[in-house]
Design an enzyme around this catalytic site. Structure first.
Site, PDB file in Angstrom:
ATOM      1  N   LYS A   1      45.217  71.114  44.627  1.00  0.00           N
ATOM      2  CA  LYS A   1      45.676  70.777  46.094  1.00  0.00           C
ATOM      3  C   LYS A   1      45.765  69.041  46.023  1.00  0.00           C
ATOM      4  CE  LYS A   1      44.545  70.383  50.999  1.00  0.00           C
ATOM      5  NZ  LYS A   1      43.441  70.817  52.334  1.00  0.00           N
TER       6      LYS A   1
ATOM      7  N   GLU B   1      39.962  65.974  63.848  1.00  0.00           N
ATOM      8  CA  GLU B   1      39.009  66.430  62.711  1.00  0.00           C
ATOM      9  C   GLU B   1      37.709  65.525  62.902  1.00  0.00           C
ATOM     10  OE1 GLU B   1      38.580  66.995  58.038  1.00  0.00           O
ATOM     11  OE2 GLU B   1      40.465  65.996  58.919  1.00  0.00           O
TER      12      GLU B   1
ATOM     13  N   GLU C   1      44.078  76.965  50.727  1.00  0.00           N
ATOM     14  CA  GLU C   1      44.083  75.501  51.087  1.00  0.00           C
ATOM     15  C   GLU C   1      42.879  75.422  52.152  1.00  0.00           C
ATOM     16  OE1 GLU C   1      46.494  71.938  53.573  1.00  0.00           O
ATOM     17  OE2 GLU C   1      47.601  73.962  53.127  1.00  0.00           O
TER      18      GLU C   1
END
Length: 375
Positions: free
Chosen positions: A196, A246, A282
């Site tokens: 990733k 986040e 992911e």
């Protein structure tokens, strides 16, 4: 203002007083653009700061952990009542890390920078409170009292900052260049070099007149009620501001709370997100990375059994909450050093992904995707 050695102990004098009910951003019309702003509506947390009583600004990346660890070690002497709860008083952030060719636009923010404001206004229950800070030296108490009195006169009851009219913007970005970089990333993943990688790109926005920073900040916080909205203004007036869903880490004593946010869909496609293999892989990469980073620092680490959906205005993310009981002596600075950057903003394997970004992203991220917040 004092610029401090990252590990130098200091003494400060501070005072506090309540204000009328209102908005922490209301003082912008009188005091100007804040030096710092931080708001998390779901946590009932909002704070604005003006001026700089002190600054911790390491000049090398190797100094950042010691600088972050030093925040909060200064001695505060309160004149009168001390607050039982107060965000801060140190606010700031740091660069994402090594990226592409340096961009002079980030020079004013530096490698990392934390500010102790001269004045701090925050939401406390149904009202506001203001604190003032000054070095513990001759005249310090007088400076604190003068600042408190000045700010108290700037906050009429119930006032909210009024937004300007919408403006048309001209947006500039190279879609073809970005798609070429994405193609190189997909090739690296197909070849097994990466699992990733998270590519960013810059976009320039031009308007018919100079931007009203407070207006932009007001729109950000009103349109993103599930996010932390922030602003950090450098001495030359350059502002870094945004809204992020986040939380990298929230450390309260030995208790750490964090989260994995990865796997994204448009709101209309949210129902299928938890069944989409690419997004689940992911997301799992971020969860596994965070758990592995925290285990050496923790007595116990636990995560949600499965990801939930976090709906935002324009997207929906997969979210897994993570909690840890830190080992004795472990600090927030050590947690940040161990976790950042997570695969949510960099990639995995970490070092390979970061090397790929340096070589191919073509962007100096500066503070973008770096840790920001308060201590």
């Amino acid at each position: 203002m004092k610029t401090l050695n990252p590990v130098e102990g200091q003494r400060w004098v501070a005072g506090m007083t309540p204000l009328a009910v209102g908005d922490p951003l209301a003082g912008a019309d009188v005091l100007g653009v804040p030096s710092v702003y931080w708001e998390r509506p779901l946590e009932q947390e909002a704070v604005a700061g003006w001026g700089e009583a002190a600054v911790v600004a390491p000049t090398e990346a190797s100094q950042v952990p010691a600088a972050l660890a030093s925040l909060g070690t200064e001695s505060l002497r309160w004149v009168g009542e001390a607050p039982t709860s107060m965000p801060g008083p140190w606010f700031g952030g740091m660069r994402f890390g090594a990226t592409g060719a340096p961009d002079a636009a980030w020079d004013a923010h530096g490698v990392a920078r934390w500010t102790l404001p001269e004045v701090l206004v925050w939401r406390d229950g149904g009202g506001l409170k203001v604190a003032a800070f000054a070095p513990e030296e001759r005249g310090g108490e007088d400076a604190v009292r003068s600042r408190l009195e000045r700010v108290r006169a700037c906050f009429p009851e119930g006032y909210r900052h009024s937004r300007g009219a919408p403006v048309a913007l001209m947006l500039k970005s190279s879609q073809a260049d970005f798609e070429a970089r994405v193609g190189r990333a997909l090739d690296a993943i197909s070849a097994g070099h990466l699992q990733k990688v998270v590519l960013a790109r810059s976009l320039d926005a031009e308007g018919p007149a100079p931007f009203d920073v407070v207006d932009v900040l007001s729109r950000l916080r009103e349109q993103n009620p599930r996010c932390a909205t922030f602003l950090f203004r450098a001495p030359d007036g350059a502002c870094f501001l945004g809204a992020t869903p986040e939380t990298l880490c929230q450390v309260d004593g030995a208790v750490l709370r964090t989260e994995a946010l990865a796997g994204t869909a448009a709101p209309g496609q949210a129902d299928g997100l938890r069944g989409h293999d690419k997004d689940l892989r992911e997301h799992d990469a971020v969860v596994r990375y965070i758990l592995a980073a925290l285990r050496p620092l923790s007595e116990r680490v636990a995560s949600d059994a499965e990801p939930a959906l976090l709906p935002l205005k324009n997207v929906v993310h997969l979210r897994t909450g993570i909690r840890a009981d830190l080992r004795p002596g472990i600090t927030a600075a050590q947690v940040v050093a161990a976790m950042h950057p997570t695969p949510a903003v960099g990639g995995t394997p970490r070092e390979r992904a970061l090397s790929f970004l340096v070589e191919h992203e073509g962007l100096d991220r500066g503070w973008y995707a770096g840790p920001v917040g308060w201590v």
